[in-house]
Design a protein around this motif. Structure first.
Motif, PDB file in Angstrom:
ATOM      1  N   THR A 108      18.637  72.935  -4.216  1.00 24.66           N
ATOM      2  CA  THR A 108      19.514  71.983  -3.703  1.00 24.66           C
ATOM      3  C   THR A 108      20.559  72.667  -2.322  1.00 24.66           C
ATOM      4  OG1 THR A 108      19.712  71.081  -5.777  1.00 24.66           O
ATOM      5  CG2 THR A 108      21.479  70.306  -4.081  1.00 24.66           C
TER       6      THR A 108
ATOM      7  N   VAL B  11      32.850  69.930  -1.472  1.00 24.61           N
ATOM      8  CA  VAL B  11      33.523  69.540  -2.559  1.00 24.61           C
ATOM      9  C   VAL B  11      32.523  69.749  -3.642  1.00 24.61           C
ATOM     10  CG1 VAL B  11      34.931  67.517  -3.464  1.00 24.61           C
ATOM     11  CG2 VAL B  11      34.657  67.788  -0.881  1.00 24.61           C
ATOM     12  N   GLY B  12      33.193  70.426  -4.725  1.00 24.47           N
ATOM     13  CA  GLY B  12      32.254  70.911  -5.858  1.00 24.47           C
ATOM     14  C   GLY B  12      31.857  72.097  -5.594  1.00 24.47           C
TER      15      GLY B  12
ATOM     16  N   SER C  33      30.075  74.151  -8.091  1.00 19.52           N
ATOM     17  CA  SER C  33      29.170  74.348  -9.084  1.00 19.52           C
ATOM     18  C   SER C  33      28.262  75.611  -8.785  1.00 19.52           C
ATOM     19  CB  SER C  33      28.126  73.077  -9.719  1.00 19.52           C
ATOM     20  OG  SER C  33      27.164  72.948  -8.630  1.00 19.52           O
TER      21      SER C  33
ATOM     22  N   HIS D  91      37.845  71.710  -5.214  1.00 17.56           N
ATOM     23  CA  HIS D  91      37.327  71.412  -6.751  1.00 17.56           C
ATOM     24  C   HIS D  91      38.150  70.467  -7.478  1.00 17.56           C
ATOM     25  CE1 HIS D  91      40.155  74.639  -7.123  1.00 17.56           C
ATOM     26  NE2 HIS D  91      39.261  75.450  -6.182  1.00 17.56           N
ATOM     27  N   VAL D  92      38.088  70.583  -8.790  1.00 21.76           N
ATOM     28  CA  VAL D  92      38.736  69.463  -9.482  1.00 21.76           C
ATOM     29  C   VAL D  92      40.498  69.941  -9.368  1.00 21.76           C
ATOM     30  CG1 VAL D  92      38.970  70.642 -11.577  1.00 21.76           C
ATOM     31  CG2 VAL D  92      38.889  68.237 -11.778  1.00 21.76           C
TER      32      VAL D  92
ATOM     33  N   SER E 220      41.990  68.499  -6.182  1.00 19.21           N
ATOM     34  CA  SER E 220      42.045  66.712  -6.505  1.00 19.21           C
ATOM     35  C   SER E 220      43.197  66.676  -7.258  1.00 19.21           C
ATOM     36  CB  SER E 220      40.913  66.197  -7.165  1.00 19.21           C
ATOM     37  OG  SER E 220      39.874  65.779  -6.094  1.00 19.21           O
TER      38      SER E 220
ATOM     39  N   LEU F 271      42.806  66.949  -1.699  1.00 18.88           N
ATOM     40  CA  LEU F 271      41.193  66.541  -1.411  1.00 18.88           C
ATOM     41  C   LEU F 271      41.103  65.932   0.095  1.00 18.88           C
ATOM     42  CD1 LEU F 271      38.362  67.093  -2.342  1.00 18.88           C
ATOM     43  CD2 LEU F 271      38.339  64.975  -3.411  1.00 18.88           C
TER      44      LEU F 271
ATOM     45  N   ALA G 201      29.213  67.409  -3.414  1.00 12.61           N
ATOM     46  CA  ALA G 201      28.350  67.600  -4.642  1.00 12.61           C
ATOM     47  C   ALA G 201      29.267  67.595  -6.131  1.00 12.61           C
ATOM     48  CB  ALA G 201      27.731  68.900  -4.557  1.00 12.61           C
TER      49      ALA G 201
ATOM     50  N   LYS H 161      30.689  62.023  -8.699  1.00 11.53           N
ATOM     51  CA  LYS H 161      31.603  60.812  -9.092  1.00 11.53           C
ATOM     52  C   LYS H 161      31.730  59.892  -7.959  1.00 11.53           C
ATOM     53  CE  LYS H 161      34.994  63.195 -11.937  1.00 11.53           C
ATOM     54  NZ  LYS H 161      36.186  64.107 -12.126  1.00 11.53           N
TER      55      LYS H 161
ATOM     56  N   VAL I 184      25.514  64.840  -1.651  1.00 14.41           N
ATOM     57  CA  VAL I 184      24.608  65.233  -2.781  1.00 14.41           C
ATOM     58  C   VAL I 184      24.816  64.211  -3.975  1.00 14.41           C
ATOM     59  CG1 VAL I 184      23.865  67.340  -3.885  1.00 14.41           C
ATOM     60  CG2 VAL I 184      25.095  67.473  -1.804  1.00 14.41           C
TER      61      VAL I 184
ATOM     62  N   THR J 231      24.668  61.892  -7.117  1.00 15.49           N
ATOM     63  CA  THR J 231      23.843  60.795  -7.540  1.00 15.49           C
ATOM     64  C   THR J 231      24.708  60.201  -8.749  1.00 15.49           C
ATOM     65  OG1 THR J 231      22.374  62.311  -8.619  1.00 15.49           O
ATOM     66  CG2 THR J 231      21.630  61.633  -6.482  1.00 15.49           C
TER      67      THR J 231
ATOM     68  N   VAL K  88      19.441  63.666   0.193  1.00 15.50           N
ATOM     69  CA  VAL K  88      19.179  65.193  -0.365  1.00 15.50           C
ATOM     70  C   VAL K  88      18.121  65.135  -1.287  1.00 15.50           C
ATOM     71  CG1 VAL K  88      20.138  66.726  -1.447  1.00 15.50           C
ATOM     72  CG2 VAL K  88      21.601  65.560   0.185  1.00 15.50           C
ATOM     73  N   GLY K  89      17.703  64.171  -2.012  1.00 16.85           N
ATOM     74  CA  GLY K  89      16.769  64.129  -3.176  1.00 16.85           C
ATOM     75  C   GLY K  89      15.542  64.424  -2.824  1.00 16.85           C
TER      76      GLY K  89
ATOM     77  N   VAL L  53      15.056  68.179  -1.760  1.00 14.95           N
ATOM     78  CA  VAL L  53      15.362  69.298  -2.900  1.00 14.95           C
ATOM     79  C   VAL L  53      14.003  69.179  -3.299  1.00 14.95           C
ATOM     80  CG1 VAL L  53      16.169  69.504  -5.227  1.00 14.95           C
ATOM     81  CG2 VAL L  53      17.599  68.616  -3.508  1.00 14.95           C
TER      82      VAL L  53
HETATM   83  P1  NAP Z   1      28.432  69.916 -11.793  1.00 11.76           P
HETATM   84  O1  NAP Z   1      27.974  71.068 -12.203  1.00 11.76           O
HETATM   85  O2  NAP Z   1      29.076  68.953 -12.587  1.00 11.76           O
HETATM   86  O3  NAP Z   1      29.700  70.311 -10.772  1.00 11.76           O
HETATM   87  C1  NAP Z   1      30.311  69.371 -10.190  1.00 11.76           C
HETATM   88  C2  NAP Z   1      31.527  69.832  -9.483  1.00 11.76           C
HETATM   89  O4  NAP Z   1      32.480  68.799  -8.988  1.00 11.76           O
HETATM   90  C3  NAP Z   1      32.360  70.963 -10.125  1.00 11.76           C
HETATM   91  O5  NAP Z   1      32.508  71.958  -9.516  1.00 11.76           O
HETATM   92  C4  NAP Z   1      33.713  70.177 -10.658  1.00 11.76           C
HETATM   93  O6  NAP Z   1      34.778  70.857 -10.757  1.00 11.76           O
HETATM   94  C5  NAP Z   1      33.762  69.364  -9.310  1.00 11.76           C
HETATM   95  N1  NAP Z   1      34.495  68.377  -9.275  1.00 11.76           N
HETATM   96  C6  NAP Z   1      34.764  67.267 -10.514  1.00 11.76           C
HETATM   97  N2  NAP Z   1      35.538  66.365 -10.257  1.00 11.76           N
HETATM   98  C7  NAP Z   1      36.320  66.682  -9.101  1.00 11.76           C
HETATM   99  C8  NAP Z   1      37.227  66.121  -8.395  1.00 11.76           C
HETATM  100  N3  NAP Z   1      38.011  64.843  -8.809  1.00 11.76           N
HETATM  101  N4  NAP Z   1      37.384  66.553  -7.111  1.00 11.76           N
HETATM  102  C9  NAP Z   1      36.719  67.625  -6.753  1.00 11.76           C
HETATM  103  N5  NAP Z   1      35.941  68.079  -7.206  1.00 11.76           N
HETATM  104  C10 NAP Z   1      35.504  67.711  -8.487  1.00 11.76           C
HETATM  105  O7  NAP Z   1      27.438  69.013 -11.062  1.00 11.76           O
HETATM  106  P2  NAP Z   1      26.133  69.652 -10.042  1.00 11.76           P
HETATM  107  O8  NAP Z   1      25.181  70.107 -10.677  1.00 11.76           O
HETATM  108  O9  NAP Z   1      26.825  70.336  -8.984  1.00 11.76           O
HETATM  109  O10 NAP Z   1      25.889  68.101  -9.236  1.00 11.76           O
HETATM  110  C11 NAP Z   1      26.752  67.447  -8.453  1.00 11.76           C
HETATM  111  C12 NAP Z   1      26.200  65.967  -8.024  1.00 11.76           C
HETATM  112  O11 NAP Z   1      25.134  66.547  -7.157  1.00 11.76           O
HETATM  113  C13 NAP Z   1      25.733  65.142  -9.357  1.00 11.76           C
HETATM  114  O12 NAP Z   1      25.911  63.817  -9.111  1.00 11.76           O
HETATM  115  C14 NAP Z   1      24.246  65.539  -9.401  1.00 11.76           C
HETATM  116  O13 NAP Z   1      23.581  64.543 -10.156  1.00 11.76           O
HETATM  117  C15 NAP Z   1      23.935  65.654  -7.961  1.00 11.76           C
HETATM  118  N6  NAP Z   1      22.650  66.320  -7.611  1.00 11.76           N
HETATM  119  C16 NAP Z   1      21.688  65.601  -6.775  1.00 11.76           C
HETATM  120  C17 NAP Z   1      20.597  66.007  -6.508  1.00 11.76           C
HETATM  121  C18 NAP Z   1      19.691  65.558  -5.716  1.00 11.76           C
HETATM  122  O14 NAP Z   1      18.527  65.861  -5.526  1.00 11.76           O
HETATM  123  N7  NAP Z   1      20.040  64.463  -4.910  1.00 11.76           N
HETATM  124  C19 NAP Z   1      20.289  67.652  -7.222  1.00 11.76           C
HETATM  125  C20 NAP Z   1      21.225  68.219  -7.741  1.00 11.76           C
HETATM  126  C21 NAP Z   1      22.399  67.708  -8.217  1.00 11.76           C
HETATM  127  P3  NAP Z   1      35.229  71.647 -12.009  1.00 11.76           P
HETATM  128  O15 NAP Z   1      34.029  72.549 -12.610  1.00 11.76           O
HETATM  129  O16 NAP Z   1      36.350  72.347 -11.506  1.00 11.76           O
HETATM  130  O17 NAP Z   1      35.442  70.399 -12.858  1.00 11.76           O
END
Ligand code: NAP
Length: 300
Positions: A142, A165-166, A168, A190-191, A194, A199, A212, A215, A233, A235, A265-266, A269
């Motif tokens: 990704t 933002v995010g 992970s 990150h969280v 917010s 943010l 990413a 939400k 990013v 979904t 993005v999808g 990837v």
């Molecule tokens: P993840 O592991 O759940 O990570 C989400 C991140 O967002 C964490 O760092 C979290 O912080 C942070 N977060 C949560 N609530 C927040 C807020 N209110 N404000 C700011 N940051 C916040 O998810 P991921 O694997 O990184 O994936 C993220 C998104 O991308 C998902 O929707 C997933 O489906 C999508 N995705 C899409 C593709 C594609 O091909 N398009 C590929 C991969 C993923 P904390 O850890 O501190 O809670």
């Protein structure tokens, strides 16, 4: 301003057509071909869709492909045993495990069990560590896709304010390293950002914004800096349709470039997963001219 839409399908098609030529060249040189094993643990609508796209892309390139579906209730030792078997299987040259895994499984330990030579998702600690040194020959799919989309804008990233933002391990952290390597001034939200109500303030500064989180419409269109490049990013399944993390209808009016969801993005990837599969194959057959590259992976 109305943003230019970054068409992920077109960008992916370009990456795949380059790979097709490369994979065709393997046929006359090697007795085997790249073979990707995709592992799905438990049933998730999104991962089925992703697996179908992987299968189609692999077939188009002449890469072998198998989807291995495992029950959501599989125990960690059993999953590890299966991965070790696939590590030893000479036909399989690439392994991708679809995330997220069921909560009872420890994703970090599972990622570390995949032979780094076959880790085409780029999530083995060895690959994550190499990213810190800028050796990300096999980066996380990704984060590589995000960079591919940013490159398609033609923007000069040097000194740009990048906000992610995010944070992970699969997306936010690795992409922040790749942007640092391009001399962006990088902020990761990150969280807690917010929770402190900060943010919007950070997003407003972003000349390059990567979101990413997962939400729907967390980032409001009114927060986007005019002329920003926006990579969404997220979904999120909302009322039977896919929505991003950014309020697209408003953001598109002020950004210079923006990715749609779906179709941004999808697809890219999937293309970067195929590219990693080709890279891993080249490393395994010793075909790569970059054999002295410090990122050359060794066995576990
Ligand atoms: P993840 O592991 O759940 O990570 C989400 C991140 O967002 C964490 O760092 C979290 O912080 C942070 N977060 C949560 N609530 C927040 C807020 N209110 N404000 C700011 N940051 C916040 O998810 P991921 O694997 O990184 O994936 C993220 C998104 O991308 C998902 O929707 C997933 O489906 C999508 N995705 C899409 C593709 C594609 O091909 N398009 C590929 C991969 C993923 P904390 O850890 O501190 O809670």
């Amino acid at each position: 301003m109305t943003a230019q839409i970054l068409d992920g399908r077109a960008i992916a098609a370009e990456v795949l057509s380059g790979l097709k030529v490369e994979v065709e060249g393997f046929q006359s040189r090697y007795p085997r071909r790249p073979f990707l094993l995709s592992v799905q643990v438990g049933l998730q609508p999104a991962s089925d869709l992703f697996a179908r796209s992987q299968m189609k892309a692999a077939a188009g390139l002449g890469i072998g492909y198998r989807l291995e579906r495992l029950p959501a209730a599989i125990r960690q030792p059993e999953l590890i045993r299966r991965i070790e078997e696939w590590n030893r299987d000479p036909e399989i040259t690439g392994i991708t495990i679809q995330f997220p895994l069921p909560a009872a499984l420890d994703a970090r330990s599972i990622s570390a069990v995949v032979d780094p030579r076959k880790d085409v998702e780029g999530i083995h600690p060895q690959h994550i560590g190499q990213a810190v040194f800028g050796w990300s020959r096999i980066g996380t799919c990704t984060s590589l896709a995000i960079m591919e989309l940013i490159n398609a804008t033609g923007a000069d990233l040097y000194g740009k304010e990048a906000v992610i933002v995010g944070h992970s391990e699969l997306i936010g952290k690795p992409v922040s390293l790749l942007l640092l390597d391009r001399f962006c001034t990088t902020t990761i939200c990150h969280v807690a950002t917010s929770e402190r109500g900060r943010l919007s303030e950070h997003v407003r500064r972003a000349e390059l914004l990567v979101v990413a989180v997962g939400k729907a419409h967390l980032v409001k269109g009114s927060w986007i800096r005019p002329g920003a490049i926006v990579i969404d990013v997220g979904t999120n399944l909302v009322d039977g349709g896919l929505k991003g993390d950014v309020e697209f209808d408003e953001a598109v009016k002020v950004a210079s470039f923006i990715t749609p969801v779906p179709g941004g993005v999808g697809p890219v990837v999937v293309a970067t997963l195929m590219r990693n599969t080709v890279e891993a194959f080249k490393l395994q057959v010793g075909s790569d001219p970059g054999g002295s590259d410090p990122s050359q992976v060794s066995g576990p």
